[in-house]
Scaffold this active site. Structure first.
Site, PDB file in Angstrom:
ATOM      1  NE  ARG A 190      23.256  23.100  38.376  1.00  0.00           N
ATOM      2  CZ  ARG A 190      23.225  21.874  38.917  1.00  0.00           C
ATOM      3  NH1 ARG A 190      24.139  20.981  38.615  1.00  0.00           N
ATOM      4  NH2 ARG A 190      22.272  21.545  39.766  1.00  0.00           N
ATOM      5  CG  HIS A 240      21.204  23.526  44.579  1.00  0.00           C
ATOM      6  ND1 HIS A 240      20.317  23.751  43.540  1.00  0.00           N
ATOM      7  CD2 HIS A 240      21.665  22.260  44.401  1.00  0.00           C
ATOM      8  CE1 HIS A 240      20.252  22.672  42.794  1.00  0.00           C
ATOM      9  NE2 HIS A 240      21.046  21.748  43.288  1.00  0.00           N
ATOM     10  CD  GLN A 255      19.163  18.895  46.244  1.00  0.00           C
ATOM     11  OE1 GLN A 255      19.525  18.750  45.088  1.00  0.00           O
ATOM     12  NE2 GLN A 255      18.521  17.916  46.891  1.00  0.00           N
ATOM     13  CG  ASP A 306      26.713  18.930  48.530  1.00  0.00           C
ATOM     14  OD1 ASP A 306      26.801  18.051  47.628  1.00  0.00           O
ATOM     15  OD2 ASP A 306      26.787  20.144  48.282  1.00  0.00           O
ATOM     16  CB  CYS A 348      21.936  17.511  47.245  1.00  0.00           C
ATOM     17  SG  CYS A 348      23.702  17.799  47.218  1.00  0.00           S
ATOM     18  NE  ARG A 387      16.269  19.239  42.784  1.00  0.00           N
ATOM     19  CZ  ARG A 387      17.450  19.554  42.246  1.00  0.00           C
ATOM     20  NH1 ARG A 387      18.495  18.777  42.456  1.00  0.00           N
ATOM     21  NH2 ARG A 387      17.615  20.661  41.533  1.00  0.00           N
TER      22      ARG A 387
HETATM   23  N1   CP Z   1      21.533  17.688  43.233  1.00  0.00           N
HETATM   24  C1   CP Z   1      21.689  18.236  42.018  1.00  0.00           C
HETATM   25  O1   CP Z   1      21.458  19.432  41.799  1.00  0.00           O
HETATM   26  O2   CP Z   1      22.093  17.356  41.080  1.00  0.00           O
HETATM   27  P1   CP Z   1      22.594  17.721  39.622  1.00  0.00           P
HETATM   28  O3   CP Z   1      23.916  18.438  39.775  1.00  0.00           O
HETATM   29  O4   CP Z   1      22.767  16.396  38.948  1.00  0.00           O
HETATM   30  O5   CP Z   1      21.593  18.593  38.941  1.00  0.00           O
HETATM   31  N1  NVA Z   2      27.740  21.574  46.286  1.00  0.00           N
HETATM   32  C1  NVA Z   2      27.603  20.850  45.056  1.00  0.00           C
HETATM   33  C2  NVA Z   2      26.165  20.562  44.778  1.00  0.00           C
HETATM   34  C3  NVA Z   2      25.917  19.724  43.562  1.00  0.00           C
HETATM   35  C4  NVA Z   2      24.456  19.483  43.333  1.00  0.00           C
HETATM   36  C5  NVA Z   2      28.233  21.626  43.915  1.00  0.00           C
HETATM   37  O1  NVA Z   2      28.068  22.848  43.868  1.00  0.00           O
HETATM   38  O2  NVA Z   2      28.897  21.023  43.093  1.00  0.00           O
END
Ligand code: CP
Ligand code: NVA
Length: 314
Positions: free
Chosen positions: A103, A130, A133, A225, A265, A293
């Site tokens: 990430r 993502h 997701q 989101d 999400c 997930r």
């Molecule tokens: N939805 C999602 O990716 O959650 P986290 O940021 O907690 O991993």
């Molecule tokens: N759009 C959000 C998704 C988190 C899972 C972010 O990037 O923070």
């Protein structure tokens, strides 16, 4: 040849169908308490340069349930934090690990890492995409809807990483997606163009608009989101102003079908993109969605890490 998951388009329609099918079986097996040795002896590196609850825990637990091992790495304790370039780090990761979940902010950096790594690289979220997701979200829809293609999916909110992955995922899967974003906060044009091209082949229908009501009307799925993604904290005040009217609340839900699935999400910001009563309401599937997930990512790990997995899960 190694296979990465950097964006949903790294998967063919056949891969997508396999992931959906296998996730269902893995979930059923998990409910029976069945553990596996499919990834015995394999190690998964996990590098999170941004916060995560769901992705981090579900990958770690998923790898354990498949008989493998995970190695949690903290970016500030790696030599990358002292200037070792990502390409060199990729070569080193490839000598110890069998795959890496990462990430990070920049999709370009992720692509660079993947190009130098000999092991599968899995995008656990960048500013652009993502993919894990959206694969989970599509699976979650298949649990409740007989067909993916004749239902109306309404994404209401920011044209962000999750929105981009929805555009690609829906276009590959031949879905009907309408996306409502405030003016100036729509998805990137390159992703829109790419999804329109894919949609021409798959029969998907992708529509963009700025009206939450137009999107929500008779929708089968309402999805949102956070308005302020990680790294955008200094834009919070401005964005919260621009997104007024884009909250999924009871009024908006009332315009959708009675059976509408409410999806997010997570993490959610109650009272911003979604009201607390909708998140906790009878149509909300967000907790199942979060659980999924785990099952979906196990299927992803098997697809990328196990050479003969289609003999076990056809
Ligand atoms: N939805 C999602 O990716 O959650 P986290 O940021 O907690 O991993
Ligand atoms: N759009 C959000 C998704 C988190 C899972 C972010 O990037 O923070």
């Amino acid at each position: 040849m190694k296979k990465d998951l950097l964006r949903v388009t790294d998967l063919s329609r056949e891969d997508l169908d396999w992931i959906l099918r296998t996730t269902k079986v893995l979930k059923e097996e998990n409910k029976k308490g069945q553990l596996h040795r499919h990834l015995d002896g394999k190690s998964l590196g996990m590098l999170f340069q941004k916060s995560s609850t769901r992705t981090r825990i579900s990958f770690e637990v998923g790898m354990y349930q498949l008989g493998g091992n995970s190695v949690m790495m903290s970016a500030d304790q790696l030599q990358m934090s002292r200037g070792e370039v990502i390409e060199d780090s990729a070569r080193i990761f490839s000598r110890y690990l069998d795959a890496l979940v990462i990430r990070t902010s920049s999709q370009t950096e992720l692509d660079k890492l993947a190009s130098k790594a000999d092991i599968p690289i899995i995008n656990a979220l960048t500013d652009k995409y993502h993919p894990c997701q959206i694969l989970t979200d599509i699976f979650t829809i298949t649990e409740r809807k007989e067909s993916l293609t004749n239902i109306k999916i309404a994404y209401i909110g920011d044209g962000n990483n999750v929105a981009h992955s929805w555009l690609l995922g829906a276009s590959i899967a031949g879905m009907q997606l309408i996306m409502a974003t405030p003016e100036g906060y729509g998805p990137d044009s390159d992703v829109v163009e790419q999804s329109m091209l894919i949609a021409e082949q798959s029969g998907a229908n992708i529509e963009l608009c700025h009206s939450p009501l137009k999107a929500s009307k008779d929708a089968d799925v309402l999805y949102t989101d956070t308005w302020v993604s990680m790294g955008q904290e200094n834009e919070a005040a401005e964005k919260c102003g621009a997104f007024k009217g884009f909250c999924i609340d009871q009024e908006l839900v009332g315009t959708a079908k009675d059976s509408v699935m409410i999806m997010h999400c997570l993490p959610a910001h109650r009272g911003e993109e979604i009201s607390g009563d909708v998140l906790d309401g009878k149509n909300s599937v967000v907790w199942d969605q979060a659980e999924n997930r785990l099952h979906t990512q196990k299927a992803i790990l098997l697809l990328l890490l196990h050479d003969c997995i289609k003999e076990i899960y056809p």
